[in-house]
Design a protein around this motif. Sequence first.
Motif, mmCIF file in Angstrom:
data_model
loop_
_atom_site.group_PDB
_atom_site.id
_atom_site.type_symbol
_atom_site.label_atom_id
_atom_site.label_comp_id
_atom_site.label_asym_id
_atom_site.label_seq_id
_atom_site.Cartn_x
_atom_site.Cartn_y
_atom_site.Cartn_z
ATOM 1 N N TRP A 168 105.162 77.758 12.739
ATOM 2 C CA TRP A 168 104.011 76.853 12.337
ATOM 3 C C TRP A 168 103.831 76.181 13.741
ATOM 4 C CZ3 TRP A 168 100.203 78.806 9.696
ATOM 5 C CH2 TRP A 168 101.072 79.363 7.684
ATOM 6 N N ASP A 176 96.784 79.093 18.017
ATOM 7 C CA ASP A 176 95.933 80.233 17.190
ATOM 8 C C ASP A 176 95.133 79.721 16.384
ATOM 9 O OD1 ASP A 176 98.172 82.486 18.336
ATOM 10 O OD2 ASP A 176 99.237 81.927 17.081
ATOM 11 N N SER A 177 94.320 80.839 16.479
ATOM 12 C CA SER A 177 93.450 80.390 14.871
ATOM 13 C C SER A 177 93.932 80.277 13.643
ATOM 14 C CB SER A 177 91.912 81.648 14.890
ATOM 15 O OG SER A 177 91.393 81.210 13.621
ATOM 16 N N PRO A 178 93.543 79.648 12.459
ATOM 17 C CA PRO A 178 94.760 79.689 11.155
ATOM 18 C C PRO A 178 94.193 81.251 9.956
ATOM 19 C CG PRO A 178 93.406 77.655 11.459
ATOM 20 C CD PRO A 178 92.809 78.396 12.338
ATOM 21 N N THR A 179 93.090 81.798 10.719
ATOM 22 C CA THR A 179 92.979 83.158 10.399
ATOM 23 C C THR A 179 93.232 83.987 11.059
ATOM 24 O OG1 THR A 179 90.151 83.636 11.552
ATOM 25 C CG2 THR A 179 90.937 81.987 9.114
ATOM 26 N N ALA A 183 98.676 83.511 12.349
ATOM 27 C CA ALA A 183 98.991 82.591 11.704
ATOM 28 C C ALA A 183 98.483 82.922 10.402
ATOM 29 C CB ALA A 183 97.618 82.002 11.466
ATOM 30 N N GLN A 184 98.234 84.248 10.068
ATOM 31 C CA GLN A 184 98.172 85.382 8.425
ATOM 32 C C GLN A 184 99.611 84.974 8.400
ATOM 33 O OE1 GLN A 184 95.150 84.863 5.581
ATOM 34 N NE2 GLN A 184 95.164 83.067 7.732
ATOM 35 N N ALA A 187 101.752 82.775 7.189
ATOM 36 C CA ALA A 187 101.463 82.439 5.391
ATOM 37 C C ALA A 187 101.720 83.085 4.751
ATOM 38 C CB ALA A 187 99.376 82.459 5.933
ATOM 39 N N ASP A 242 94.921 75.154 6.333
ATOM 40 C CA ASP A 242 93.810 75.858 6.349
ATOM 41 C C ASP A 242 94.022 78.021 6.204
ATOM 42 O OD1 ASP A 242 91.910 73.971 7.005
ATOM 43 O OD2 ASP A 242 91.834 74.131 8.735
ATOM 44 N N ALA A 243 95.420 77.768 6.941
ATOM 45 C CA ALA A 243 95.967 79.082 7.373
ATOM 46 C C ALA A 243 96.595 79.746 5.681
ATOM 47 C CB ALA A 243 97.160 79.195 7.845
ATOM 48 N N TYR A 247 94.281 82.841 3.530
ATOM 49 C CA TYR A 247 95.573 83.579 3.115
ATOM 50 C C TYR A 247 95.045 84.166 1.557
ATOM 51 C CZ TYR A 247 99.775 87.012 1.879
ATOM 52 O OH TYR A 247 101.121 87.247 1.663
#
Length: 252
Positions: A168, A176-179, A183-184, A187, A242-243, A247
């Motif tokens: 993480w 990275d972006s949480p989406t 990142a997914q 998650a 946020d990730a 998810y």
Amino acid sequence: MEWTIQELAARAGITSRTLRHYDRVGLLVPSRVGANGYRYYNPTAVARLQRILLMRRLGMGLPAIAEVLADEVDALDGLRAHIAALEEERARIERQVRSVRHTLEALQAGVEPRMDVMLAGFNDLYKDEVISRWGERAFQVSNDWWHGKSLDQQRAWKQDTEDLVAAWVAAVKAGDSPTSEHAQSLAARHVRWLSQIPGTPTAEGDRECSIEMVNGIGDMFVDDPRFAAMYDDEAGATFVRDALHAYARTRM
């Protein structure tokens, strides 16, 4: 069947004087008193003494015990309550046994025992917090699962957890972006990690409660400074939250 006061005292591990005192204060009267003045106790009286002794072991004074027994409508309900209390005490003792065994195994292996594990059953870390968020059963089942592990199994689990946290943190530092897919995927890995813990909704396949739990854990990472520090800082904890929220919203 009935016992004399001397027989009952011997079997209960108390003195005849104690039983006579219980009689004087109205806490435990004999089933009958013989013509010779001897006190006799039948199974009903012995059952009442059993409960008195249990409450004494819980630290209750005689006036409090008398009040409990006087207010009680159904003796069976009282016995059920005592069974529940005894089972809880047994579980606590079993946790203590496991914690002492952990200390022994660690010392025999020449390594430092974990301080949190050594005190399991004496003052379980986060117990009240877990119960308030997810209930008594979630705490009990997961706590028994953890303390039932061997020292090597606990080390392996801890390493897996540290690897997940490090992944993480690396994702945050990489920008990275949480989406993002990466990142997914983290998650998803985090949810799989949760599903290995008995007692959690993710382990039991409860979809709605699992979503609620994942969202709640994400919020906790930001709200609780202990977890913010685990992910380096508040920004790291916010990224993980946020990730996980994304998810839970789109993939669970």
